[in-house]
Write an enzyme that holds these catalytic residues in place. Structure first.
Site, PDB file in Angstrom:
ATOM      1  N   GLU A 266       0.866  -1.182   0.000  1.00 48.33           N
ATOM      2  CA  GLU A 266       0.000   0.000   0.000  1.00 48.33           C
ATOM      3  C   GLU A 266       0.906   1.236   0.000  1.00 48.33           C
ATOM      4  OE1 GLU A 266      -3.568   2.096  -0.159  1.00 48.33           O
ATOM      5  OE2 GLU A 266      -2.980   0.079  -0.729  1.00 48.33           O
ATOM      6  N   GLU A 296      -0.820   9.840  -6.155  1.00 50.71           N
ATOM      7  CA  GLU A 296       0.347   8.999  -5.904  1.00 50.71           C
ATOM      8  C   GLU A 296       0.872   8.368  -7.199  1.00 50.71           C
ATOM      9  OE1 GLU A 296      -1.483   6.730  -2.843  1.00 50.71           O
ATOM     10  OE2 GLU A 296      -1.132   8.286  -1.348  1.00 50.71           O
ATOM     11  N   ASP A 439      -7.260   2.885   2.739  1.00 49.28           N
ATOM     12  CA  ASP A 439      -6.776   1.600   3.276  1.00 49.28           C
ATOM     13  C   ASP A 439      -7.887   0.547   3.229  1.00 49.28           C
ATOM     14  OD1 ASP A 439      -4.470   3.018   3.919  1.00 49.28           O
ATOM     15  OD2 ASP A 439      -5.190   3.507   5.918  1.00 49.28           O
TER      16      ASP A 439
END
Length: 459
Positions: A266, A296, A439
């Site tokens: 992750e 990201e 998450d």
């Protein structure tokens, strides 16, 4: 949900990062008290200097007032460990909860009744241990008399371990206060995060446990690893990022030694381009799956030398650019699957020979967005039943537009050698909490992906 029932049969290992999120809801009186204590003029002068990290209380107050004045959410690293006591003496925390990707994911999977959840963090102080949910399926690996034993985190803490506390100051639009003769009204709601960046907090597996990683890998169905953004380029004891990344590579190879364990990384935002490159080149080629958001992927592409494509993703946020970036990433890093989550859609990109069909990949993403919607609605998922709440949340209003743009992107780009699947997210209008939603999506997607592989006997 049938797929969740399959996923709950799995044993998952997760590491490394946990922290305590201590939340303060700011009001006018509290803000004014801080300014008066420091002196309005001193605060104003320090605001002009714009400290990049917090070394003393004045740095904190100056950056906080700047965030309040602009109404922009900000995060500033706290580097002076001695300031713990100053913060604790000045604030009563309204909420204290689990933070850090590994901790959030461990609690989520334990509450969803997964068969077994093993969580490892190199630092487990008592306060940190208490943040883990009290579930019989949650374990922390401990080595005693040379043997591996599994204990609940509540029984495994170590008295003198350091603790990472991220302090989150939530502010509301319309809050008023004075900076000397200047009257300020907060224009937007947001939060100011003081993130602990201490040398004592490291990302690694303790030597005693390291030799048992092949056993943990053999008895697990998958591993979710995170927290590499906490590595520093250099430490005062002479160690550096290369030292900790060598250890991280060893850990992955040890977990995979006895069987081809599927490992998910992750990814989280890494400010330093140098460190970002190191994490990408060292770890991505060793793992099977990576999860990240669209900003990201832009950062990752920039680090790989695709600066024009990276800029396009940042500027225009077009689906075709994200798909193109994803194709580059799974090819260059030899990933099995890449999962990208954004506020309006979630995407999987795999090679065409992936054992799962596009329909199955879609099912996996459906479960992921449903879990995130349940978490956003309730603040926390406490049992498998909570997923029903997520199923009632509608897809976001841009859902049809997302599908349309995706079909256009597929026509423009060569996707024959790939399976690319995209679904709109279920979006909660007024979420109870937004912490840990990424998450939750990644944990839901990866574990359901494993469950589908297992069903096909491809795992």
């Amino acid at each position: 949900m049938e797929l969740l029932d399959e996923a709950r049969k799995l044993t998952i290992y997760t590491a490394y990062n946990t922290n305590v999120d201590a939340i303060v809801y700011l009001n006018s009186e509290l803000i004014q008290k801080l300014i008066d204590e420091m002196g309005a003029e001193a605060v104003r002068r320090r605001m002009e200097e714009y400290p990049r990290q917090i070394e003393e209380p004045l740095d904190f107050v100056a950056r906080l007032v700047h965030a309040l004045k602009t109404g922009k959410p900000m995060a500033v690293p706290l580097v002076n460990e001695e300031l713990h006591s100053w913060f604790d003496s000045h604030f009563t925390y309204d909420v204290e909860r689990m933070g850090g990707q590994a901790g959030i994911i461990a609690n989520l999977l334990a509450n969803l009744d997964f068969r077994k959840v093993l969580v490892y963090t190199p630092h487990l102080a008592k306060k940190q241990a208490q943040m883990f949910v009290k579930r019989p399926n949650l374990f922390y690996p401990v080595v005693e008399d040379g043997y591996l034993t599994l204990k609940h985190p509540h029984e495994a803490y170590r008295e003198n371990d350091p603790i990472k506390v991220n302090r989150i100051f939530e502010f509301r639009a319309g809050t008023k206060f004075k900076l000397g003769s200047e009257s300020i009204e907060v224009p937007f709601s947001g939060r100011f995060i003081v993130s602990a960046r201490f040398e004592s907090i490291r990302i690694y597996t303790k030597e005693k446990l390291k030799k048992f990683l092949p056993v943990i890998g053999e008895t697990s169905d998958g591993a979710i690893l995170s927290g590499y953004q906490g590595i520093k380029l250099r430490y005062s004891d002479g160690k550096d990022a290369n030292y900790y990344l060598r250890g991280a590579k060893e850990d992955i190879m040890l977990l995979k030694r006895r069987k081809n364990l599927k490992v998910h990384l992750e990814f989280a935002s890494i400010q330093s381009r140098e460190l970002r490159k190191k994490v990408i080149y060292n770890l991505f080629p060793l793992v099977d799956s990576v999860g990240m958001d669209e900003s990201e992927i832009a950062h990752v592409l920039n680090a790989l030398g695709y600066s024009k494509l990276s800029d396009r993703i940042f500027t225009y946020n077009r689906i075709e650019d994200t798909v193109l970036g994803g194709k580059i990433l799974i090819d260059e890093m030899n990933l099995e699957v890449l999962q990208i989550h954004t506020i309006y859609y979630i995407m999987y990109i795999t090679h065409a020979d992936n054992p799962l069909s596009e329909e199955e990949l879609t099912q996996s993403l459906e479960l992921a967005t449903t879990l995130a919607a349940a978490r956003a609605s309730l603040g926390e998922i406490t049992s498998p039943e909570d997923v029903k709440v997520g199923m009632k949340v509608p897809y976001n209003e841009r859902g049809e537009y997302v599908k349309l743009r995706f079909e256009e992107a597929k026509r423009k780009l060569r996707t024959k050698e790939y399976k690319v699947v995209i679904i709109p997210t279920r979006l909660v209008k007024n979420p109870v909490s937004t912490v840990g939603l990424g998450d939750t999506i990644s944990a839901g997607a990866f574990t359901s992906y494993l469950a589908l592989l297992k069903k096909k006997k491809a795992l």
